[in-house]
Design a protein around this motif. Structure first.
Motif, PDB file in Angstrom:
ATOM      1  N   VAL A   7       0.858  -1.181   0.000  1.00 27.52           N
ATOM      2  CA  VAL A   7       0.000   0.000   0.000  1.00 27.52           C
ATOM      3  C   VAL A   7       0.897   1.234   0.000  1.00 27.52           C
ATOM      4  O   VAL A   7       1.831   1.336   0.804  1.00 27.52           O
ATOM      5  CB  VAL A   7      -0.925   0.025   1.225  1.00 27.52           C
ATOM      6  N   ILE A   8       0.614   2.166  -0.903  1.00 25.89           N
ATOM      7  CA  ILE A   8       1.403   3.391  -1.016  1.00 25.89           C
ATOM      8  C   ILE A   8       0.469   4.584  -0.824  1.00 25.89           C
ATOM      9  O   ILE A   8      -0.497   4.759  -1.571  1.00 25.89           O
ATOM     10  CB  ILE A   8       2.111   3.471  -2.382  1.00 25.89           C
ATOM     11  N   ILE A   9       0.780   5.402   0.193  1.00 18.55           N
ATOM     12  CA  ILE A   9      -0.068   6.538   0.541  1.00 18.55           C
ATOM     13  C   ILE A   9       0.771   7.816   0.509  1.00 18.55           C
ATOM     14  O   ILE A   9       1.558   8.066   1.423  1.00 18.55           O
ATOM     15  CB  ILE A   9      -0.682   6.367   1.946  1.00 18.55           C
ATOM     16  N   THR A  78       7.855  -3.651  -2.099  1.00 17.61           N
ATOM     17  CA  THR A  78       8.273  -5.001  -2.496  1.00 17.61           C
ATOM     18  C   THR A  78       7.140  -5.833  -3.088  1.00 17.61           C
ATOM     19  O   THR A  78       7.386  -6.916  -3.617  1.00 17.61           O
ATOM     20  CB  THR A  78       8.834  -5.756  -1.276  1.00 17.61           C
ATOM     21  N   GLY A  79       5.902  -5.361  -3.015  1.00 18.16           N
ATOM     22  CA  GLY A  79       4.756  -6.170  -3.416  1.00 18.16           C
ATOM     23  C   GLY A  79       4.652  -6.392  -4.913  1.00 18.16           C
ATOM     24  O   GLY A  79       5.099  -5.566  -5.715  1.00 18.16           O
ATOM     25  N   GLU A  80       4.026  -7.506  -5.263  1.00 16.55           N
ATOM     26  CA  GLU A  80       3.722  -7.777  -6.679  1.00 16.55           C
ATOM     27  C   GLU A  80       2.642  -6.830  -7.188  1.00 16.55           C
ATOM     28  O   GLU A  80       2.608  -6.483  -8.369  1.00 16.55           O
ATOM     29  CB  GLU A  80       3.237  -9.217  -6.843  1.00 16.55           C
ATOM     30  N   LEU A  81       1.752  -6.436  -6.284  1.00 14.58           N
ATOM     31  CA  LEU A  81       0.679  -5.502  -6.604  1.00 14.58           C
ATOM     32  C   LEU A  81       0.822  -4.277  -5.719  1.00 14.58           C
ATOM     33  O   LEU A  81       1.195  -4.378  -4.540  1.00 14.58           O
ATOM     34  CB  LEU A  81      -0.680  -6.147  -6.379  1.00 14.58           C
ATOM     35  N   LEU A  82       0.501  -3.108  -6.286  1.00 16.10           N
ATOM     36  CA  LEU A  82       0.634  -1.848  -5.562  1.00 16.10           C
ATOM     37  C   LEU A  82      -0.752  -1.236  -5.389  1.00 16.10           C
ATOM     38  O   LEU A  82      -1.460  -0.983  -6.373  1.00 16.10           O
ATOM     39  CB  LEU A  82       1.546  -0.895  -6.334  1.00 16.10           C
ATOM     40  N   PHE A  83      -1.129  -1.021  -4.142  1.00 19.17           N
ATOM     41  CA  PHE A  83      -2.434  -0.472  -3.792  1.00 19.17           C
ATOM     42  C   PHE A  83      -2.236   0.991  -3.412  1.00 19.17           C
ATOM     43  O   PHE A  83      -1.733   1.303  -2.342  1.00 19.17           O
ATOM     44  CB  PHE A  83      -3.025  -1.267  -2.634  1.00 19.17           C
ATOM     45  N   PHE A  84      -2.586   1.900  -4.324  1.00 19.20           N
ATOM     46  CA  PHE A  84      -2.423   3.327  -4.093  1.00 19.20           C
ATOM     47  C   PHE A  84      -3.686   3.875  -3.446  1.00 19.20           C
ATOM     48  O   PHE A  84      -4.797   3.664  -3.939  1.00 19.20           O
ATOM     49  CB  PHE A  84      -2.161   4.058  -5.408  1.00 19.20           C
ATOM     50  N   VAL A  85      -3.514   4.588  -2.344  1.00 12.70           N
ATOM     51  CA  VAL A  85      -4.630   5.205  -1.646  1.00 12.70           C
ATOM     52  C   VAL A  85      -4.228   6.632  -1.294  1.00 12.70           C
ATOM     53  O   VAL A  85      -3.200   6.855  -0.652  1.00 12.70           O
ATOM     54  CB  VAL A  85      -4.988   4.439  -0.352  1.00 12.70           C
ATOM     55  N   ASP A  86      -5.015   7.611  -1.712  1.00 15.30           N
ATOM     56  CA  ASP A  86      -4.745   8.987  -1.315  1.00 15.30           C
ATOM     57  C   ASP A  86      -5.033   9.141   0.169  1.00 15.30           C
ATOM     58  O   ASP A  86      -5.922   8.480   0.713  1.00 15.30           O
ATOM     59  CB  ASP A  86      -5.597   9.960  -2.125  1.00 15.30           C
ATOM     60  N   SER A  87      -4.305  10.054   0.812  1.00 16.66           N
ATOM     61  CA  SER A  87      -4.422  10.197   2.270  1.00 16.66           C
ATOM     62  C   SER A  87      -5.766  10.754   2.705  1.00 16.66           C
ATOM     63  O   SER A  87      -6.094  10.702   3.897  1.00 16.66           O
ATOM     64  CB  SER A  87      -3.297  11.093   2.789  1.00 16.66           C
TER      65      SER A  87
END
Length: 333
Positions: A7-9, A78-87
């Motif tokens: 997860v990238i925030i 490091t994830g195979e999938l990237l879950f982008f969530v705005d703050s």
């Protein structure tokens, strides 16, 4: 075997919303591998709030914008999938699970993004209600396979960034739209109403109009750089045209009072330019709120038009304004 999910925030002065955002991320039914918060030189309590959770915090020493924040999170993940969530977003508990189901069932899809709920993260009044109604509706009418990526709540395969590059850090708005245009030549993108987040939107009219004016300055440069057909547009050409005709015809009232019917008529055409939107607003909030909705909507359209004109002129005179003239490609290693 379950895929790993990072997860990238990206966050900037997000003290009001970050706690609710992180609580929602950690409440996902599908477990996440890691959560990375990228603080973009906030001056409030953003970093302290991130410290309340078992996430990884990356801090920038100066403000660089959401594209740079997302890129830093991608490099660190490091994830195979990237879950982008705005703050300022709080995904519903099944958001990640539903996005992964689409990626599993449709191997040619590399990006799945969702819509805003009608219920806000925090109820801050009628201007925010306008924003959420409009934002929900235009996303809902575009559900399906699209050319545009919107990263407020979005799951993307890492391979997409490996192959087409990261976000263009020259853009402080529309960076996700520009990325989606590059992605469209290789992978499919899905906008779905099964991935939903509550959003804390603008609640003050002046701030909303200033932000819309600033962001709209990149509409022309990004559109000129598009490699394929136009992607999702929040506002229709008919709506923008009729909005413009309202103030252009107001001076005719000086010729004769009856000519007031012209701007009033164009305002009526403006409200009717998107019949589905008008029906949606009436169904959700009734005729009284619809009058308020279209008054604010008219001001927003003027801000969009003014921003687009200014941005187009800036693009002609400044080569550094708009997308990087050579597309950014930086594979993840």
């Amino acid at each position: 075997m379950r895929p790993t999910v990072s997860v990238i925030i990206p966050a900037y002065n997000s003290a009001k919303t970050l706690r609710a955002c992180l609580e929602a991320v950690y409440a996902q039914r599908h477990p996440v591998t890691e959560v990375i918060v990228v603080d973009d030189a906030s001056a409030d309590e953003t970093r302290a709030i991130a410290g309340e959770f078992p996430c990884r915090l990356l801090v920038s020493d100066h403000n660089r914008g959401p594209a740079a924040g997302r890129n830093r999170g991608i490099r660190a993940s490091t994830g195979e999938l990237l879950f982008f969530v705005d703050s300022d977003c709080a995904p519903e508990p099944d958001a990640l699970e539903n996005a992964l189901a689409i990626l599993r069932d449709q191997p040619d899809v590399a990006c799945v993004h969702g819509i805003y709920a009608l219920r806000p993260m925090f109820d801050d009044g009628p201007v925010e209600a306008y924003r959420l109604l409009h934002g929900h509706h235009w996303r809902l009418r575009n559900v399906g396979r699209v050319r545009t990526t919107l990263f407020a709540v979005c799951v993307t395969r890492r391979v997409a960034f490996d192959e087409v590059g990261l976000f263009d850090e020259n853009l402080r708005a529309s960076e996700d739209v520009e990325f989606g245009d590059r992605l469209a030549g290789r992978y499919a993108t899905v906008l779905t109403d099964t991935v939903v987040c509550r959003h804390d939107d603008d609640s003050h009219l002046g701030k909303l109009l200033r932000k819309q004016f600033g962001r709209s300055q990149l509409l022309v440069p990004v559109a000129l750089a598009e490699r394929g057909p136009a992607g999702i547009r929040a506002n229709t050409p008919a709506g923008l045209l009729t909005a413009l005709l309202v103030p252009l015809t107001v001076p005719l009232v000086l010729v004769g009072p009856l000519l007031l019917l012209l701007p009033l008529g164009f305002f009526g055409l403006f409200a009717a330019a998107e019949p589905a939107l008008l029906r949606f607003v009436l169904r959700q909030r009734g005729p009284g709120f619809a009058v308020f909705f279209y008054g604010v909507h008219l001001l927003v359209q003027w801000s969009v038009i003014a921003g687009a004109v200014v941005g187009g002129l800036r693009h002609l005179t400044d080569r550094d304004f708009g997308p990087t003239r050579v597309a950014p490609v930086e594979p993840h290693r």
